[in-house]
Write a protein that holds these residues in place. Structure first.
Motif, PDB file in Angstrom:
ATOM      1  N   VAL A 454       1.017  -1.169   0.070  1.00  0.00           N
ATOM      2  CA  VAL A 454       0.057   0.150  -0.019  1.00  0.00           C
ATOM      3  C   VAL A 454       0.917   1.198  -0.125  1.00  0.00           C
ATOM      4  O   VAL A 454       1.412   1.532   0.939  1.00  0.00           O
ATOM      5  N   LEU A 455       0.917   1.913  -1.244  1.00  0.00           N
ATOM      6  CA  LEU A 455       1.913   3.204  -1.429  1.00  0.00           C
ATOM      7  C   LEU A 455       1.228   4.307  -0.652  1.00  0.00           C
ATOM      8  O   LEU A 455       1.898   5.306  -0.127  1.00  0.00           O
ATOM      9  N   ALA A 456      -0.138   4.493  -0.663  1.00  0.00           N
ATOM     10  CA  ALA A 456      -0.512   5.870  -0.123  1.00  0.00           C
ATOM     11  C   ALA A 456      -2.040   5.514   0.446  1.00  0.00           C
ATOM     12  O   ALA A 456      -2.847   4.829  -0.234  1.00  0.00           O
ATOM     13  N   LEU A 457      -2.343   6.243   1.440  1.00  0.00           N
ATOM     14  CA  LEU A 457      -3.479   6.294   2.007  1.00  0.00           C
ATOM     15  C   LEU A 457      -4.107   7.727   2.044  1.00  0.00           C
ATOM     16  O   LEU A 457      -3.447   8.749   2.554  1.00  0.00           O
ATOM     17  N   GLU A 739       6.069  -3.923   7.935  1.00  0.00           N
ATOM     18  CA  GLU A 739       6.474  -2.471   7.444  1.00  0.00           C
ATOM     19  C   GLU A 739       5.492  -1.585   7.061  1.00  0.00           C
ATOM     20  O   GLU A 739       4.622  -1.983   6.275  1.00  0.00           O
ATOM     21  N   ILE A 740       5.260  -0.503   7.684  1.00  0.00           N
ATOM     22  CA  ILE A 740       4.352   0.571   7.504  1.00  0.00           C
ATOM     23  C   ILE A 740       4.843   1.357   6.268  1.00  0.00           C
ATOM     24  O   ILE A 740       5.851   1.917   6.267  1.00  0.00           O
ATOM     25  N   THR A 741       3.992   1.386   5.213  1.00  0.00           N
ATOM     26  CA  THR A 741       4.550   2.033   4.105  1.00  0.00           C
ATOM     27  C   THR A 741       3.448   3.342   3.757  1.00  0.00           C
ATOM     28  O   THR A 741       3.848   4.162   2.891  1.00  0.00           O
ATOM     29  N   SER A 742       2.356   3.441   4.401  1.00  0.00           N
ATOM     30  CA  SER A 742       1.623   4.581   4.165  1.00  0.00           C
ATOM     31  C   SER A 742       0.658   4.896   5.518  1.00  0.00           C
ATOM     32  O   SER A 742       0.430   3.788   6.270  1.00  0.00           O
ATOM     33  N   ALA A 743       0.240   6.135   5.823  1.00  0.00           N
ATOM     34  CA  ALA A 743      -0.977   6.389   6.984  1.00  0.00           C
ATOM     35  C   ALA A 743      -1.355   7.415   6.751  1.00  0.00           C
ATOM     36  O   ALA A 743      -1.145   8.353   6.020  1.00  0.00           O
ATOM     37  N   ALA A 762      -9.095   7.898  14.426  1.00  0.00           N
ATOM     38  CA  ALA A 762      -8.674   6.508  14.052  1.00  0.00           C
ATOM     39  C   ALA A 762      -7.436   6.709  13.054  1.00  0.00           C
ATOM     40  O   ALA A 762      -7.144   7.748  12.420  1.00  0.00           O
ATOM     41  N   VAL A 763      -6.338   5.868  13.427  1.00  0.00           N
ATOM     42  CA  VAL A 763      -5.379   5.871  12.785  1.00  0.00           C
ATOM     43  C   VAL A 763      -5.298   4.588  11.708  1.00  0.00           C
ATOM     44  O   VAL A 763      -5.597   3.577  11.882  1.00  0.00           O
ATOM     45  N   VAL A 764      -5.202   4.980  10.394  1.00  0.00           N
ATOM     46  CA  VAL A 764      -5.269   3.941   9.377  1.00  0.00           C
ATOM     47  C   VAL A 764      -3.540   4.002   8.714  1.00  0.00           C
ATOM     48  O   VAL A 764      -3.256   4.727   8.410  1.00  0.00           O
ATOM     49  N   LEU A 765      -3.348   2.556   8.957  1.00  0.00           N
ATOM     50  CA  LEU A 765      -2.141   2.240   8.322  1.00  0.00           C
ATOM     51  C   LEU A 765      -2.092   1.217   7.218  1.00  0.00           C
ATOM     52  O   LEU A 765      -2.835   0.292   6.995  1.00  0.00           O
ATOM     53  N   GLY A 766      -1.489   1.556   6.402  1.00  0.00           N
ATOM     54  CA  GLY A 766      -0.936   0.753   5.130  1.00  0.00           C
ATOM     55  C   GLY A 766       0.296  -0.030   5.295  1.00  0.00           C
ATOM     56  O   GLY A 766       1.193   0.773   5.634  1.00  0.00           O
TER      57      GLY A 766
END
Length: 781
Positions: A454-457, A739-743, A762-766
């Motif tokens: 996931v590159l971007a949120l 690994e986190i890639t976006s948030a 709410a924290v959303v992690l990709g």
């Protein structure tokens, strides 16, 4: 004929309505005497239109535009106002706020039904106390554009002496069930005796005999003089105060010198019963004498300069404002504010209930008189001077006792993974009894296979959608489901999946957050929903474009924009409502783009020039009317979003290339430079704090776009942290299984109040394996 109200002045002129614009032309003599300018307002940007009273006449209109500008027009008579209001409503007004009534009210009646709607939202904690007070004041026709009807806000604290302030201790708070002049029990008998004496005089002599209607207080809690008392140090209020005092400042001992002394005098006196103004809860400019005005010396020898702050403010205006706002949003105030609302806007405002509550003021009660019906010119002038000198009580907004606020969350935060989805899959339901950490990890591992990074949120501008971009450059969009007040929402069914971004020859890994910005959402209905995303890439593909994303390939389009010809667009960022976005480039400029509401197309607004090196990051906030643009030299330029005026520069303490910047709704800017040092600034240039990342690369940096209190999201490859932006106190930390890639950070301020509640984040992690994790964090009010 018409008058444009500006402080103490009413600029006479002519108001013309065309099919597309509203035009105000000042009279020729006025234009020559005071350099008054013509005004041309496009109707396409008119967001709100309010019928107002001005000096007891139902003759004014207040215009609010999507640029944030407001104007107050006096149209001489109620009939003229009604005709102009009806003519405006007959025009197409695409920016008019949803739910805005188009009904012309000849008398400017009190909108009690709308008041009930906002009361319900406040009680259910869907909006903050500050926002509710601002809305109540607006419904009661109180506006900053009219100094005689400025919005009153309550004193809520009573402790301005301690070194530290405990907001959980009720002893530090003022009794909101009493008017300011009746806070001390010792004053009650005197107030009742004076009222009885005046009542007897009124009954025997009446108005003809020179008697006054009985009252408890000879002054008011809100008047033009009180507003100018608090705002003396900032223009245009300084000039207005000088006009009121025949060109000189008032005696130094009567100026706003100390917060503690002002509170002490109000709390102990029945003659000085002033409440506060909204600025005391969100601004600190009026606390500093930045313009260097000479206010003279007091009798005790002290010079009047900056306002003296309580010890718990640590001699810092930003800390004072933060603590005041925290006190306003605290639980002790939430549980008793309804009692103050009864006094100022409700059942104890007038009548026998006001007499019993020691809450009757000398002055004019709104709607009690209509200036246009007073034939005697001397009586009319006396009434005008009474309003100007003593103030006026707002109309009664609530006809029954105001209900208290519902109970808030019992703990500071409740953390847990409440939904876990993989890009392209439906979100799972939340469980009230969360599994322990090892069980969660096992569940995630079992669903891992076949994921794509996931590159971007991106959060939708209206808070109803969440968009994910994966490494295949395909998008996936979810709607937020509704939840109970104070509880986090969850990811619902996919709106869009598998729509590919036409981003040929562009590598976006690790930099996708700098290349995409979520713009205005489409309709919330699942069918036909559409979102808009600004994207940028290398010149080989394109410089800048807006991507309209529908439910299928046939429903989306890709529109190229030419704002940086021959240069590489390095970054984009949208305003909190998605109505504008900013692009930065290696041509050393930033460009503001705005949406044309009628055609839903994007247009060049203005170019911002303040750098001599390439722009590396940008941020924008519409309500604050600011744009941030960071550069390779560590300098961040602050411009006005609408006018493009350069305001100031924020300089990172290490003077290294800036990699990310963000701005919150309470005026805090975060700058992250190469090397991992995050510096926090006020928009006035004051440095507020630092946070070191200890060498870990930054994945995402966000601030909640809401007003205070705001929160900072800092994301590194292995963890995400949520901190209070004012103190950098950590309120939530999340360790990711991969690994986190976006948030991104979702909050009620993005429009998701229905699903997130006023106190929830709410924290959303990709992740690099294609999963999207959603964590809930409840924050106490």
């Amino acid at each position: 004929m018409c008058g444009l109200v500006k402080g103490l002045r009413v600029i006479p002129g002519t108001l013309l309505l065309t099919p597309t614009h509203l035009y105000f032309a000042p009279d020729a003599d006025e234009a020559l005497a005071s350099n008054a300018l013509e005004r041309l307002w496009p109707l396409v940007g008119l967001r709100e239109l309010h019928a107002r009273r001005y000096l007891l006449r139902a003759s004014a209109l207040e215009l609010v535009f999507d640029s944030g500008q407001t104007f107050f027009l006096h149209l001489v008579s109620a009939a003229a106002r009604c005709r102009m209001q009806a003519a405006l409503y007959a025009r197409p007004l695409p920016a008019l706020a949803p739910g805005h009534s188009r009904v012309v009210e000849p008398g400017g009646s009190v909108p009690r039904q709308e008041a009930a709607r906002w009361t319900r939202q406040w009680r259910e904690r869907q909006i903050s106390t500050f926002d509710y007070l601002a809305r109540v004041n607006s419904l009661a026709q109180r506006t900053p554009n009219d100094l005689t009807q400025y919005p009153p806000f309550p004193w809520v604290l009573s402790n301005y002496e301690s070194e530290d302030l405990d907001l959980s201790d009720p002893a530090n708070f003022r009794d909101l069930s009493r008017p300011v002049g009746a806070l001390l029990d010792d004053s009650h008998s005197t107030l009742r005796e004076n009222y009885a004496l005046l009542a007897e005089q009124w009954q025997s002599e009446g108005h003809e005999g020179g008697a006054f209607k009985p009252f408890h207080y000879g002054s008011h809690y809100s008047s033009m003089a009180i507003v100018l008392f608090y705002l003396l140090r900032v223009e245009p209020f300084t000039t207005a105060a000088l006009q009121l005092q025949d060109g000189v400042f008032d005696l130094s001992d009567r100026l706003f010198h100390s917060v503690a002394a002002t509170w002490d005098h109000c709390a102990r006196s029945t003659n000085d019963v002033k409440e506060l103004i909204p600025e005391m809860y969100y601004s600190c400019a009026h606390l500093r004498n930045d313009n260097g005005f000479e206010f003279g010396g007091r009798q005790d020898g002290a010079r009047v300069d900056d306002v003296l702050l309580p010890p718990w403010a640590k001699d810092c205006p930003h800390e004072f404002t933060r603590q005041m706002r925290a006190a306003l949003e605290s639980e002790p105030v939430s549980q008793r504010l309804h009692l103050w609302l009864d006094l100022v806007f409700g059942v104890k405002q007038r009548g026998q209930a006001a007499v019993e509550a020691l809450n009757v003021f000398h002055g004019t009660y709104d709607s009690a008189e209509d200036l246009g019906l007073i034939e005697d010119p001397f009586e009319r002038e006396r009434t005008v001077q009474q309003v100007l000198q003593f103030g006026q009580t707002p109309p009664q907004l609530f006809s029954s006792p105001h209900p208290p606020r519902a109970a808030g969350p019992s703990i500071e935060r409740a953390l847990g993974a409440i939904a876990q989805v993989r890009a392209g899959l439906r979100g799972s339901s939340a469980e009230k009894n969360l599994p322990d950490a090892s069980a969660v990890a096992g569940a995630l591992q079992s669903r891992k296979g076949g994921g794509c990074e996931v590159l971007a949120l991106l959060r939708g501008a209206e808070g109803r959608r969440l968009l994910a971009l994966d490494a295949r450059l395909e998008t996936h969009s979810w709607a937020w489901s509704s939840g109970a007040a104070g509880a986090a929402g969850e990811l619902g069914a996919l709106d869009v999946t598998g729509v590919s971004l036409p981003w040929a020859a562009c590598r976006v890994r690790r930099s996708a957050a700098q290349h995409l910005a979520s713009l205005a959402d489409g309709p919330s209905a699942p069918v036909g929903s559409q979102g808009f995303v600004a994207v940028c890439g290398p010149p080989a593909a394109y410089g800048l474009a807006v991507w309209a994303i529908g439910r299928s390939h046939a429903d989306h389009n890709f529109t190229l924009l030419a704002g940086h010809p021959g240069a590489r667009v390095t970054c984009v960022a949208a305003t909190e409502d998605g109505s504008s976005f900013v692009s930065g480039s290696d041509d050393c400029t930033a460009v503001v783009w705005t949406m044309e509401l009628t055609t839903k197309s994007w247009h060049f607004h203005r170019r911002l020039c303040a750098h001599h090196l390439p722009v590396t990051c940008v941020a924008a906030h519409r309500d604050l009317d600011v744009v941030l643009s960071g550069s390779l030299d560590g300098a961040c330029a602050v411009h006005a979003l609408q006018s493009g005026r350069f305001l100031r520069a924020l300089c990172h303490p290490r003077a290294l290339p800036l990699r990310a910047c963000a701005v919150s709704g309470d005026g805090i800017a975060a700058l992250c430079a190469e090397g991992g040092l995050i510096a926090l600034f006020g928009l006035d240039g004051a440095q507020l704090g630092r946070l070191e990342l200890q060498g870990a690369p930054l994945v995402a940096l966000e601030l909640t776009p809401s007003s205070a209190p705001s929160f900072l999201l800092v994301v590194e490859p292995g963890r995400a942290r949520v901190l209070k932006s004012s103190t950098l106190e950590e309120v939530g930390s999340f360790l990711a299984p991969t690994e986190i890639t976006s948030a991104t950070l979702l909050a009620n301020s993005t429009g998701a109040g229905v699903s997130l509640g006023a106190g929830a984040l709410a924290v959303v992690l990709g992740l690099d394996d294609g999963r999207v994790l959603n964590y809930a964090l409840n924050r106490a009010e």
